[in-house]
Write a protein that holds these residues in place. Sequence first.
Motif, PDB file in Angstrom:
ATOM      1  N   HIS A  54       0.808  -1.232   0.000  1.00  0.00           N
ATOM      2  CA  HIS A  54       0.000   0.000   0.000  1.00  0.00           C
ATOM      3  C   HIS A  54       0.837   1.276   0.000  1.00  0.00           C
ATOM      4  CE1 HIS A  54      -4.023  -1.735   0.412  1.00  0.00           C
ATOM      5  NE2 HIS A  54      -3.488  -2.636   1.228  1.00  0.00           N
ATOM      6  N   TYR A  55       2.102   1.190  -0.383  1.00  0.00           N
ATOM      7  CA  TYR A  55       2.872   2.432  -0.445  1.00  0.00           C
ATOM      8  C   TYR A  55       3.376   2.678  -1.862  1.00  0.00           C
ATOM      9  CZ  TYR A  55       7.462   0.037  -0.314  1.00  0.00           C
ATOM     10  OH  TYR A  55       8.566  -0.732  -0.600  1.00  0.00           O
ATOM     11  N   LEU A  56       3.335   3.931  -2.253  1.00  0.00           N
ATOM     12  CA  LEU A  56       3.834   4.393  -3.545  1.00  0.00           C
ATOM     13  C   LEU A  56       5.034   5.289  -3.271  1.00  0.00           C
ATOM     14  CD1 LEU A  56       3.589   4.974  -6.656  1.00  0.00           C
ATOM     15  CD2 LEU A  56       2.092   6.897  -6.024  1.00  0.00           C
ATOM     16  N   LEU A  57       6.173   4.971  -3.879  1.00  0.00           N
ATOM     17  CA  LEU A  57       7.375   5.772  -3.679  1.00  0.00           C
ATOM     18  C   LEU A  57       7.552   6.722  -4.855  1.00  0.00           C
ATOM     19  CD1 LEU A  57      10.734   4.632  -2.203  1.00  0.00           C
ATOM     20  CD2 LEU A  57      10.725   6.038  -4.284  1.00  0.00           C
ATOM     21  N   LEU A  58       7.586   8.002  -4.554  1.00  0.00           N
ATOM     22  CA  LEU A  58       7.862   9.025  -5.558  1.00  0.00           C
ATOM     23  C   LEU A  58       9.319   9.439  -5.409  1.00  0.00           C
ATOM     24  CD1 LEU A  58       4.681  11.286  -5.364  1.00  0.00           C
ATOM     25  CD2 LEU A  58       5.048   9.196  -6.669  1.00  0.00           C
ATOM     26  N   ASN A  59      10.120   9.157  -6.411  1.00  0.00           N
ATOM     27  CA  ASN A  59      11.540   9.481  -6.370  1.00  0.00           C
ATOM     28  C   ASN A  59      11.762  10.885  -6.913  1.00  0.00           C
ATOM     29  OD1 ASN A  59      14.329   9.375  -6.225  1.00  0.00           O
ATOM     30  ND2 ASN A  59      14.528   8.348  -8.205  1.00  0.00           N
ATOM     31  N   LEU A  60      12.236  11.795  -6.053  1.00  0.00           N
ATOM     32  CA  LEU A  60      12.462  13.185  -6.440  1.00  0.00           C
ATOM     33  C   LEU A  60      13.909  13.434  -6.849  1.00  0.00           C
ATOM     34  CD1 LEU A  60      10.447  14.914  -3.558  1.00  0.00           C
ATOM     35  CD2 LEU A  60       9.600  13.895  -5.687  1.00  0.00           C
ATOM     36  N   SER A  61      14.732  12.399  -6.791  1.00  0.00           N
ATOM     37  CA  SER A  61      16.150  12.517  -7.136  1.00  0.00           C
ATOM     38  C   SER A  61      16.419  11.811  -8.464  1.00  0.00           C
ATOM     39  CB  SER A  61      17.007  11.910  -6.020  1.00  0.00           C
ATOM     40  OG  SER A  61      16.697  12.506  -4.771  1.00  0.00           O
ATOM     41  N   GLU A  62      17.708  11.597  -8.745  1.00  0.00           N
ATOM     42  CA  GLU A  62      18.080  10.909  -9.978  1.00  0.00           C
ATOM     43  C   GLU A  62      17.521   9.485  -9.996  1.00  0.00           C
ATOM     44  OE1 GLU A  62      20.988  14.086  -9.060  1.00  0.00           O
ATOM     45  OE2 GLU A  62      20.073  12.449  -7.918  1.00  0.00           O
ATOM     46  N   PRO A  72       7.757  -1.939  -4.734  1.00  0.00           N
ATOM     47  CA  PRO A  72       6.726  -2.436  -5.653  1.00  0.00           C
ATOM     48  C   PRO A  72       6.207  -1.387  -6.622  1.00  0.00           C
ATOM     49  CG  PRO A  72       5.816  -2.147  -3.447  1.00  0.00           C
ATOM     50  CD  PRO A  72       7.297  -1.951  -3.326  1.00  0.00           C
ATOM     51  N   ARG A  73       6.113  -0.146  -6.189  1.00  0.00           N
ATOM     52  CA  ARG A  73       5.567   0.914  -7.047  1.00  0.00           C
ATOM     53  C   ARG A  73       6.435   2.158  -6.907  1.00  0.00           C
ATOM     54  NH1 ARG A  73       1.341  -1.719  -4.788  1.00  0.00           N
ATOM     55  NH2 ARG A  73      -0.237  -2.601  -6.192  1.00  0.00           N
ATOM     56  N   VAL A  74       7.046   2.570  -7.996  1.00  0.00           N
ATOM     57  CA  VAL A  74       7.930   3.738  -7.999  1.00  0.00           C
ATOM     58  C   VAL A  74       7.591   4.617  -9.194  1.00  0.00           C
ATOM     59  CG1 VAL A  74      10.315   4.554  -8.172  1.00  0.00           C
ATOM     60  CG2 VAL A  74       9.805   2.467  -6.879  1.00  0.00           C
ATOM     61  N   LEU A  75       7.479   5.899  -8.944  1.00  0.00           N
ATOM     62  CA  LEU A  75       7.339   6.880 -10.020  1.00  0.00           C
ATOM     63  C   LEU A  75       8.527   7.833  -9.920  1.00  0.00           C
ATOM     64  CD1 LEU A  75       3.524   7.773  -9.884  1.00  0.00           C
ATOM     65  CD2 LEU A  75       4.687   6.229 -11.471  1.00  0.00           C
ATOM     66  N   ASP A 104      -7.370   4.131  -2.000  1.00  0.00           N
ATOM     67  CA  ASP A 104      -7.546   3.190  -0.882  1.00  0.00           C
ATOM     68  C   ASP A 104      -7.163   3.914   0.404  1.00  0.00           C
ATOM     69  OD1 ASP A 104      -6.988   1.111   1.127  1.00  0.00           O
ATOM     70  OD2 ASP A 104      -7.133  -0.310  -0.547  1.00  0.00           O
ATOM     71  N   PRO A 105      -7.974   3.838   1.440  1.00  0.00           N
ATOM     72  CA  PRO A 105      -7.649   4.539   2.697  1.00  0.00           C
ATOM     73  C   PRO A 105      -6.380   4.026   3.370  1.00  0.00           C
ATOM     74  CG  PRO A 105      -9.553   3.091   2.972  1.00  0.00           C
ATOM     75  CD  PRO A 105      -9.276   3.157   1.511  1.00  0.00           C
ATOM     76  N   HIS A 106      -5.888   2.860   2.945  1.00  0.00           N
ATOM     77  CA  HIS A 106      -4.655   2.329   3.519  1.00  0.00           C
ATOM     78  C   HIS A 106      -3.411   2.782   2.759  1.00  0.00           C
ATOM     79  CE1 HIS A 106      -7.708  -0.670   4.915  1.00  0.00           C
ATOM     80  NE2 HIS A 106      -7.025  -0.530   6.041  1.00  0.00           N
ATOM     81  N   ASN A 107      -3.604   3.391   1.616  1.00  0.00           N
ATOM     82  CA  ASN A 107      -2.464   3.792   0.787  1.00  0.00           C
ATOM     83  C   ASN A 107      -1.694   4.951   1.415  1.00  0.00           C
ATOM     84  OD1 ASN A 107      -3.102   1.855  -1.058  1.00  0.00           O
ATOM     85  ND2 ASN A 107      -3.812   3.265  -2.652  1.00  0.00           N
ATOM     86  N   VAL A 108      -0.365   4.883   1.283  1.00  0.00           N
ATOM     87  CA  VAL A 108       0.500   5.973   1.739  1.00  0.00           C
ATOM     88  C   VAL A 108       1.471   6.328   0.618  1.00  0.00           C
ATOM     89  CG1 VAL A 108       0.358   5.232   4.155  1.00  0.00           C
ATOM     90  CG2 VAL A 108       2.274   4.459   2.732  1.00  0.00           C
ATOM     91  N   VAL A 109       2.009   7.539   0.684  1.00  0.00           N
ATOM     92  CA  VAL A 109       2.983   8.024  -0.293  1.00  0.00           C
ATOM     93  C   VAL A 109       4.307   8.256   0.415  1.00  0.00           C
ATOM     94  CG1 VAL A 109       3.633   9.989  -1.736  1.00  0.00           C
ATOM     95  CG2 VAL A 109       1.321   9.074  -1.867  1.00  0.00           C
ATOM     96  N   VAL A 110       5.390   7.788  -0.209  1.00  0.00           N
ATOM     97  CA  VAL A 110       6.743   8.003   0.311  1.00  0.00           C
ATOM     98  C   VAL A 110       7.475   8.927  -0.655  1.00  0.00           C
ATOM     99  CG1 VAL A 110       8.924   6.938   0.996  1.00  0.00           C
ATOM    100  CG2 VAL A 110       6.760   5.707   1.350  1.00  0.00           C
ATOM    101  N   LEU A 111       7.936  10.064  -0.161  1.00  0.00           N
ATOM    102  CA  LEU A 111       8.690  11.018  -0.969  1.00  0.00           C
ATOM    103  C   LEU A 111      10.175  10.777  -0.738  1.00  0.00           C
ATOM    104  CD1 LEU A 111       6.570  14.217  -0.188  1.00  0.00           C
ATOM    105  CD2 LEU A 111       6.350  12.675  -2.155  1.00  0.00           C
ATOM    106  N   HIS A 112      10.834  10.153  -1.701  1.00  0.00           N
ATOM    107  CA  HIS A 112      12.253   9.821  -1.568  1.00  0.00           C
ATOM    108  C   HIS A 112      13.118  10.931  -2.151  1.00  0.00           C
ATOM    109  CE1 HIS A 112      16.038   8.391  -3.373  1.00  0.00           C
ATOM    110  NE2 HIS A 112      16.160   7.675  -2.265  1.00  0.00           N
ATOM    111  N   ASN A 113      14.144  11.314  -1.405  1.00  0.00           N
ATOM    112  CA  ASN A 113      15.051  12.358  -1.859  1.00  0.00           C
ATOM    113  C   ASN A 113      16.455  12.083  -1.340  1.00  0.00           C
ATOM    114  OD1 ASN A 113      15.842  15.047  -2.888  1.00  0.00           O
ATOM    115  ND2 ASN A 113      16.068  15.530  -0.709  1.00  0.00           N
TER     116      ASN A 113
END
Length: 360
Positions: A54-62, A72-75, A104-113
């Motif tokens: 239930h987590y989506l990782l958003l990569n803000l770096s290279e 599992p899920r990276v943008l 989904d109420p269980h979903n979270v977002v991870v902001l990677h930097n």
Amino acid sequence: LSLMQKMEESNEVDLVYITERIIALSFPGATEEHRYSVHLREVTSMLRSKHQQHYLLLNLSEQRHDITKQNPRVLDFGWPDHHAPSLDKLCSICKAMDTWLNADPHNVVVLHNKGNWGRTGVVVGAYMHYSNLSASAEQALDRFAMKRFYEDKAMHVGQPSQRRYVHYFAGLLSGHIKINNKPLFLHHVIMHGVPNFESKGGGCTHCYTFNSSVNVQGDSHTSICITIEPGLLLKGDILLKCYHKRYQNPSRDVIFRVQFHTCALHNLALVFTKNDLDETFKDERFPEYGKAEFIFSFGPEKIKGLDHLQNGPSVSVDYNTQDPLIRWDSYENFNRRCEDIKDGQNVMVIWPCTPFPLMC
């Protein structure tokens, strides 16, 4: 101590639950590669254990293969550290966050930097305004938490252009900033107060655009006007950098850097004071009265009534578009490096970051 506490105490990982569903994951830019890889695996294990799928990782770096492989899920939305993203990219990030969190109420977002907190701060500040458009009263606490993170954690390490883009984003969403769809043509760049980067004085300013380069002699007590004729077409996100190349030394200094978007401009004269210029706002070598001024028009033809703004005898224009420096640090090539600069020069680079129009 927990695994995360041990990593955070090592000052090599910073993981913050900004809200219950928005997580900031930051690694210092100087983290040794092996240590970064080890910590990344440990953080990934923790995220999988706590949030499963239930987590989506958003990569803000290279872009990195190991991030994509382990999660599992990276943008990927990366852009250069200490810079603002394009408005279009900022809008895409907010849409991706909102879509995932609402699915989904269980979903979270991870902001990677990996680097300065400024990139994370821009995203949190923008999403704070984006989510406010459709957020319920129950989410008021989350908005407060995002505001507190943005002001306490990110603003004091961020750059003026990063704060400017959050302001643009908020103004465009609220309607306080009306979109200017017209392209602008840059005719004059006026530098008030050129800092002295050489202990013995001297040096020169070397400015690059897409279709010309300019050499200028000057010191900290002069105002230098650089005229571009015909006017240089600018539309969308614009990033401008001015460098100094040291004598007999391969290193460079940034005299100033600034980002703006033409859709938010409605005046044909734009002035950035020292406090508005990235890096420069904290550089004691740049005089307090120093500023950069830009004169635009809606057409490439020479502006009538501004004959007093022209290149002086110390300014020479070279219409050589083959120089590799023209694309130095551009967004599509921000990992590339170039050392083909002559000693003792200041270098200005102007380019669009992304195409227009802004769609959000």
